[in-house]
Write a protein that holds these residues in place. Structure first.
Motif, mmCIF file in Angstrom:
data_model
loop_
_atom_site.group_PDB
_atom_site.id
_atom_site.type_symbol
_atom_site.label_atom_id
_atom_site.label_comp_id
_atom_site.label_asym_id
_atom_site.label_seq_id
_atom_site.Cartn_x
_atom_site.Cartn_y
_atom_site.Cartn_z
ATOM 1 N N ALA A 97 32.390 39.303 54.133
ATOM 2 C CA ALA A 97 31.290 38.351 54.016
ATOM 3 C C ALA A 97 31.634 37.294 52.973
ATOM 4 C CB ALA A 97 29.993 39.075 53.640
ATOM 5 N N PHE A 98 31.322 36.038 53.265
ATOM 6 C CA PHE A 98 31.657 34.964 52.341
ATOM 7 C C PHE A 98 30.950 35.134 50.997
ATOM 8 C CE2 PHE A 98 32.104 32.456 56.489
ATOM 9 C CZ PHE A 98 33.441 32.776 56.593
ATOM 10 N N ASP A 99 29.740 35.647 51.012
ATOM 11 C CA ASP A 99 29.036 35.880 49.755
ATOM 12 C C ASP A 99 29.678 36.986 48.924
ATOM 13 O OD1 ASP A 99 27.192 33.918 50.239
ATOM 14 O OD2 ASP A 99 25.723 35.252 51.180
ATOM 15 N N GLY A 100 30.460 37.837 49.554
ATOM 16 C CA GLY A 100 31.178 38.866 48.819
ATOM 17 C C GLY A 100 32.583 38.451 48.427
ATOM 18 N N ILE A 101 33.070 37.333 49.004
ATOM 19 C CA ILE A 101 34.436 36.872 48.737
ATOM 20 C C ILE A 101 34.457 35.762 47.692
ATOM 21 C CG2 ILE A 101 36.454 35.767 49.754
ATOM 22 C CD1 ILE A 101 35.681 37.077 52.423
ATOM 23 N N PHE A 102 33.686 34.694 47.913
ATOM 24 C CA PHE A 102 33.796 33.498 47.083
ATOM 25 C C PHE A 102 33.499 33.740 45.603
ATOM 26 C CE2 PHE A 102 32.723 30.830 51.097
ATOM 27 C CZ PHE A 102 34.018 31.019 51.554
ATOM 28 N N PRO A 103 32.475 34.531 45.249
ATOM 29 C CA PRO A 103 32.225 34.731 43.807
ATOM 30 C C PRO A 103 33.350 35.467 43.091
ATOM 31 C CG PRO A 103 30.271 35.303 45.108
ATOM 32 C CD PRO A 103 31.408 35.155 46.058
ATOM 33 N N ARG A 104 34.205 36.202 43.829
ATOM 34 C CA ARG A 104 35.241 37.015 43.201
ATOM 35 C C ARG A 104 36.631 36.402 43.315
ATOM 36 N NH1 ARG A 104 35.817 42.425 45.488
ATOM 37 N NH2 ARG A 104 37.130 42.655 43.635
ATOM 38 N N VAL A 105 36.716 35.185 43.821
ATOM 39 C CA VAL A 105 38.040 34.577 44.021
ATOM 40 C C VAL A 105 38.778 34.426 42.697
ATOM 41 C CG1 VAL A 105 39.215 32.476 44.727
ATOM 42 C CG2 VAL A 105 37.406 33.402 46.153
ATOM 43 N N ALA A 106 38.083 33.998 41.660
ATOM 44 C CA ALA A 106 38.736 33.770 40.365
ATOM 45 C C ALA A 106 39.317 35.055 39.790
ATOM 46 C CB ALA A 106 37.749 33.148 39.382
ATOM 47 N N GLU A 107 38.716 36.201 40.107
ATOM 48 C CA GLU A 107 39.226 37.477 39.595
ATOM 49 C C GLU A 107 40.621 37.794 40.128
ATOM 50 O OE1 GLU A 107 36.483 40.527 40.565
ATOM 51 O OE2 GLU A 107 34.710 39.429 39.856
ATOM 52 N N LEU A 108 40.935 37.276 41.318
ATOM 53 C CA LEU A 108 42.193 37.633 41.980
ATOM 54 C C LEU A 108 43.180 36.469 42.011
ATOM 55 C CD1 LEU A 108 40.659 39.595 44.982
ATOM 56 C CD2 LEU A 108 41.825 40.573 43.026
ATOM 57 N N LYS A 109 42.966 35.461 41.162
ATOM 58 C CA LYS A 109 43.834 34.291 41.238
ATOM 59 C C LYS A 109 45.276 34.602 40.850
ATOM 60 C CE LYS A 109 42.738 32.584 36.589
ATOM 61 N NZ LYS A 109 42.253 31.416 35.813
ATOM 62 N N ASP A 110 45.513 35.690 40.117
ATOM 63 C CA ASP A 110 46.875 36.060 39.727
ATOM 64 C C ASP A 110 47.333 37.355 40.393
ATOM 65 O OD1 ASP A 110 47.088 33.861 37.971
ATOM 66 O OD2 ASP A 110 45.977 34.979 36.424
ATOM 67 N N ALA A 111 46.554 37.881 41.321
ATOM 68 C CA ALA A 111 46.907 39.156 41.960
ATOM 69 C C ALA A 111 48.101 38.981 42.880
ATOM 70 C CB ALA A 111 45.709 39.691 42.741
ATOM 71 N N SER A 112 48.874 40.065 43.050
ATOM 72 C CA SER A 112 50.038 40.050 43.946
ATOM 73 C C SER A 112 49.843 41.110 45.019
ATOM 74 C CB SER A 112 51.330 40.300 43.173
ATOM 75 O OG SER A 112 51.295 41.574 42.550
ATOM 76 N N PHE A 113 50.611 40.941 46.107
ATOM 77 C CA PHE A 113 50.509 41.877 47.227
ATOM 78 C C PHE A 113 51.904 42.077 47.799
ATOM 79 C CE2 PHE A 113 49.707 43.062 51.651
ATOM 80 C CZ PHE A 113 48.788 44.086 51.498
ATOM 81 N N HIS A 114 52.280 43.335 48.010
ATOM 82 C CA HIS A 114 53.612 43.653 48.529
ATOM 83 C C HIS A 114 53.582 43.580 50.049
ATOM 84 C CE1 HIS A 114 57.654 45.225 47.985
ATOM 85 N NE2 HIS A 114 57.438 46.026 49.031
ATOM 86 N N PHE A 115 54.412 42.705 50.600
ATOM 87 C CA PHE A 115 54.403 42.466 52.046
ATOM 88 C C PHE A 115 55.809 42.100 52.488
ATOM 89 C CE2 PHE A 115 53.606 39.455 55.657
ATOM 90 C CZ PHE A 115 53.076 40.385 56.542
ATOM 91 N N LEU A 116 56.314 42.808 53.507
ATOM 92 C CA LEU A 116 57.646 42.558 54.065
ATOM 93 C C LEU A 116 58.739 42.651 53.003
ATOM 94 C CD1 LEU A 116 56.912 39.551 56.490
ATOM 95 C CD2 LEU A 116 57.100 41.981 57.056
ATOM 96 N N GLY A 117 58.573 43.579 52.082
ATOM 97 C CA GLY A 117 59.600 43.821 51.074
ATOM 98 C C GLY A 117 59.544 42.906 49.873
ATOM 99 N N TYR A 118 58.534 42.041 49.786
ATOM 100 C CA TYR A 118 58.435 41.109 48.667
ATOM 101 C C TYR A 118 57.035 41.211 48.044
ATOM 102 C CZ TYR A 118 62.641 38.946 50.623
ATOM 103 O OH TYR A 118 63.901 38.719 51.107
ATOM 104 N N ASP A 119 56.972 40.826 46.782
ATOM 105 C CA ASP A 119 55.685 40.710 46.112
ATOM 106 C C ASP A 119 55.220 39.257 46.208
ATOM 107 O OD1 ASP A 119 55.412 43.377 45.323
ATOM 108 O OD2 ASP A 119 56.700 43.057 43.564
ATOM 109 N N TRP A 120 54.119 39.044 46.907
ATOM 110 C CA TRP A 120 53.574 37.716 47.142
ATOM 111 C C TRP A 120 52.349 37.498 46.267
ATOM 112 C CZ3 TRP A 120 55.270 34.597 51.503
ATOM 113 C CH2 TRP A 120 56.227 35.214 52.300
ATOM 114 N N HIS A 121 52.110 36.227 45.957
ATOM 115 C CA HIS A 121 50.824 35.866 45.375
ATOM 116 C C HIS A 121 49.765 36.138 46.442
ATOM 117 C CE1 HIS A 121 47.619 32.877 44.130
ATOM 118 N NE2 HIS A 121 47.770 33.626 43.046
ATOM 119 N N ALA A 122 48.824 37.015 46.136
ATOM 120 C CA ALA A 122 47.939 37.574 47.166
ATOM 121 C C ALA A 122 47.139 36.489 47.879
ATOM 122 C CB ALA A 122 47.004 38.605 46.533
ATOM 123 N N LEU A 123 46.531 35.577 47.127
ATOM 124 C CA LEU A 123 45.718 34.546 47.760
ATOM 125 C C LEU A 123 46.576 33.579 48.576
ATOM 126 C CD1 LEU A 123 43.083 33.662 44.995
ATOM 127 C CD2 LEU A 123 42.837 35.141 46.990
#
Length: 693
Positions: A191-217
């Motif tokens: 839900a957009f109301d559950g995503i947009f208020p928390r975007v700033a919390e994850l601005k530096d988060a990373s995610f492991h995908f296809l063998g690499y660590d990506w900037h999640a957003l």
């Protein structure tokens, strides 16, 4: 009210689709058109009165699975209201126009049901309160576009175009669905109301995908943008768009003006809070948009089908919109979406009026001198052309110039490429737009000699049939579906004994939508520029679009150098002069230029050979692999060792057993003797069993 806006098109679709035979074509046409007109009136009401406030309208609880809970709800803000106006207005005018354009088609109830279903799916998309509902509308638009592009299913090319649009869009939708999955993993909500208020919390988060660590957003936004590339026909996933011209002309206007192709632009604008904190993803959006604007404009220079020229123009203008989104000028991108809907729908429906006037001729090389015969359509096409090229004070002037200035003023990587691409594309847009206008409405009447050519072949066809020979003749006229026109009747002979029919103006039911769209193409920019990109921008948009603390692009465009501000007008003027010189003063020049540069001409005429490359790399290997799986995997292995193999062995055993049933007594007596001899032998060898102790 919002329920009525969204669901009235669905009611029209269900009535026409389920009760079409009982109600008849005429009633279905007006029921569906009336439903859309009611939705459009309500949409304009909420757009003009809504202001910048946001609200949420709950429809129903959709489903819940573990931590995933999805409601069916409408997210109503300024962006939604803009899209409601665009979608319902263009769709209503297309419905009204289709009443006249499709009046000879025997399947009108089905056609109008598909149109209304398409509109409902698009309204579901733009009112979505969450990504799953957006995906539902996204796929609904894809399904309806497949049905509309392939409406004339008797025509092989229409079937192929519908399948191509469906398959190419699935490529983008695969990335879109992965992006939705990743967003849910990151935020625990769709839900957009559950995503947009928390975007700033994850601005530096990373995610492991296809063998690499990506900037999640960044990864999430790139996957989501992959869906936008497919739906909005950006470079590399654009190949379905020109082939979609196989559908009826009103379908082309609906798909290419305001609905399906702008879904990707809307999606990126809606998710601007995510993209604003993924600058690398915005660089990709900017570069892809700039390349698309340039690429499609180059291909449009040499196309001869009037609808394909406008289709590539759409592709190029979508590139402009993504450039605006990529440099952070979200309001300018949506403003161009808004203005583009009016003048592009006007151009497509105007082209349909030309095709109608020329008995379904679409090749501009067989047109010319139509200004004297269809003056109203000529005036409407002139207005659409002026708005498209950004003539001062037309709708396209305000939005297009704002995008070019924003591309220059931006400091993000890729902005220089985007600025140069959009400026050069502005020159080419002016050239191919005036080329279309001059070839269609000015110069000699090439349709006279073309119809005479058709007449000769029609007489030959009648003579051949009189001799009992039916064959395909190269010059036989074709209708809008691509079917050969039957020349065998006496009426056909009488028709071809007379002079060719002169082009005729379209009926009122087709010209009224043109006039309404022409008003929007002229004045929509002037009326709404202050709200969309001017002083009232912040109050108008409210929280609907993201504006980060470092994003001052809409203020910076006012300080660009004068040469940058005047560059679109300069390019527009150069394009007009070149087109006038080559197609009015020196009409032999284009052919000579094509002969002098055959490699470049073929390169552009074949659309940079992207289709051929895809055919070699993807399509042909996929077909060969499928054929191998069919013949070897399914036929030889699965069927050979499975059902077919077992059945064959049973048949072999049965044939062997059948041979024993000869019907001769001495054969049976012989078998009995052999059996008795075998039994005695076994008894003697095994010994007599003991009885008792």
């Amino acid at each position: 009210m919002y329920h009525a806006i969204v669901f009235f098109p669905l009611i029209g679709a269900l009535v026409a689709g389920l009760l079409g035979r009982q109600l008849g074509p005429r009633l279905c046409e007006w029921i569906t058109t009336g439903c859309l007109a009611f939705s459009a009136l309500l949409s304009w009401g909420v757009f003009l009165d809504g202001g910048g406030e946001s609200l949420r309208v709950q429809v129903a609880t959709w489903f819940s699975a573990g931590d995933l809970s999805v409601d069916w709800a409408f997210r109503i803000d300024t962006l939604t209201r803009v899209m409601l106006v665009v979608v319902t207005t263009v769709s209503t005018l297309v419905h009204l126009y289709s009443v006249g354009y499709m009046h000879e088609d025997p399947h009108r109830p089905r056609f109008f049901a598909y149109l209304s279903l398409f509109t409902f799916a698009m309204l579901m998309l733009v009112t979505a309160d969450n990504l799953v509902q957006m995906f539902f509308g996204w796929e609904g638009v894809g399904l309806a576009s497949y049905l509309l592009i392939g409406f004339w299913y008797e025509k092989p090319s229409a079937n192929a175009a519908a399948m191509k649009a469906f398959i190419v869009n699935r490529v983008g939708d695969f990335g879109f669905s992965l992006g939705i999955f990743l967003v849910f993993v990151l935020f625990g909500s769709v839900a957009f109301d559950g995503i947009f208020p928390r975007v700033a919390e994850l601005k530096d988060a990373s995610f492991h995908f296809l063998g690499y660590d990506w900037h999640a957003l960044t990864l999430a936004c790139l996957l989501l943008f992959m869906g936008a590339m497919g739906k909005s026909a950006q470079f590399l996933l654009h190949t379905w768009l020109p082939d979609a011209m196989e559908g009826p002309t009103p379908v082309s206007a609906l798909i290419h003006a305001a609905t399906m192709v702008t879904a990707g632009v809307f999606m990126v604008a809606r998710l601007s809070p995510l993209f604003e904190l993924a600058p690398d993803a915005l660089v990709v959006v900017t570069v892809i948009g700039g390349i698309t604007a340039f690429f499609a404009a180059t291909v449009g220079l040499v196309q001869n089908d009037i609808k394909r020229v406008i289709a590539y123009s759409t592709c190029s203008q979508l590139g402009y919109m993504f450039v605006a989104l990529g440099v952070g000028a979200y309001s300018a991108g949506v403003f161009h979406l808004f203005t583009h809907a009016f003048f592009k729908a006007l151009l497509f429906l105007g082209a349909g009026s030309v095709i109608h006037a020329l008995h379904h001729e679409q090749d501009m090389r067989n047109m010319g001198a139509l200004r004297r015969h269809i003056p109203f359509t000529t005036a409407m096409m002139a207005i659409g052309t002026l708005a498209l090229i950004g003539f001062p004070f037309t709708a396209g002037y305000y939005s297009k110039d704002a995008i070019i200035e924003a591309a220059y003023a931006s400091t993000r990587p890729g902005h220089t490429l985007a600025f140069m691409a959009t400026v050069v594309a502005a020159l080419m847009t002016s050239f191919y737009s005036w080329r279309l206008f001059f070839l269609t409405f000015e110069g000699p009447a090439r349709w006279v000699s073309h119809e005479a050519h058709h007449d000769d072949h029609a007489h030959a066809a009648v003579a051949h049939q009189a001799d009992g020979a039916r064959g395909h003749h190269e010059g036989v006229a074709h209708d809008d579906r691509g079917h050969d026109v039957e020349p065998a009747s006496h009426s056909a002979i009488e028709h071809h004994d007379h002079a060719p029919h002169k082009p005729h103006e379209s009926p009122l039911v087709m010209t009224i939508p043109l006039a309404i769209l022409a008003f929007g193409a002229l004045f929509a920019g002037l009326i709404f520029k202050d709200r969309f990109i001017g002083e009232g921008m912040e109050a108008f948009w409210g929280p609907a679009l993201a504006h980060g603390p470092d994003n001052h692009i809409m203020h910076d465009i006012h300080s660009v150098p004068k040469i940058v501000a005047y560059s679109p007008a300069i390019m527009m003027l150069i394009g007009f002069v070149l087109a006038f010189w080559m197609y009015i003063r020196r009409p032999e020049l284009p052919g000579a230029l094509a002969d002098q540069q055959p490699v470049l001409y073929r390169f552009l005429l074949n659309k940079w050979y992207v289709d051929e490359i895809y055919e070699r790399i993807f399509v042909r290997p996929a077909k060969d692999f499928g054929k191998f799986l069919w013949k070897e995997g399914d036929g030889r292995v699965i069927d050979g060792m499975g059902p077919d193999g077992i059945a064959a062995r049973v048949a072999d055993v049965t044939r062997g057993v059948v041979r024993l049933q000869t019907g001769y007594v001495y054969h049976y007596a012989f078998v009995m003797l052999v059996g008795v001899a075998g039994l005695i032998s076994w008894y003697m060898v095994s010994g007599v069993p003991k009885v008792g102790h």
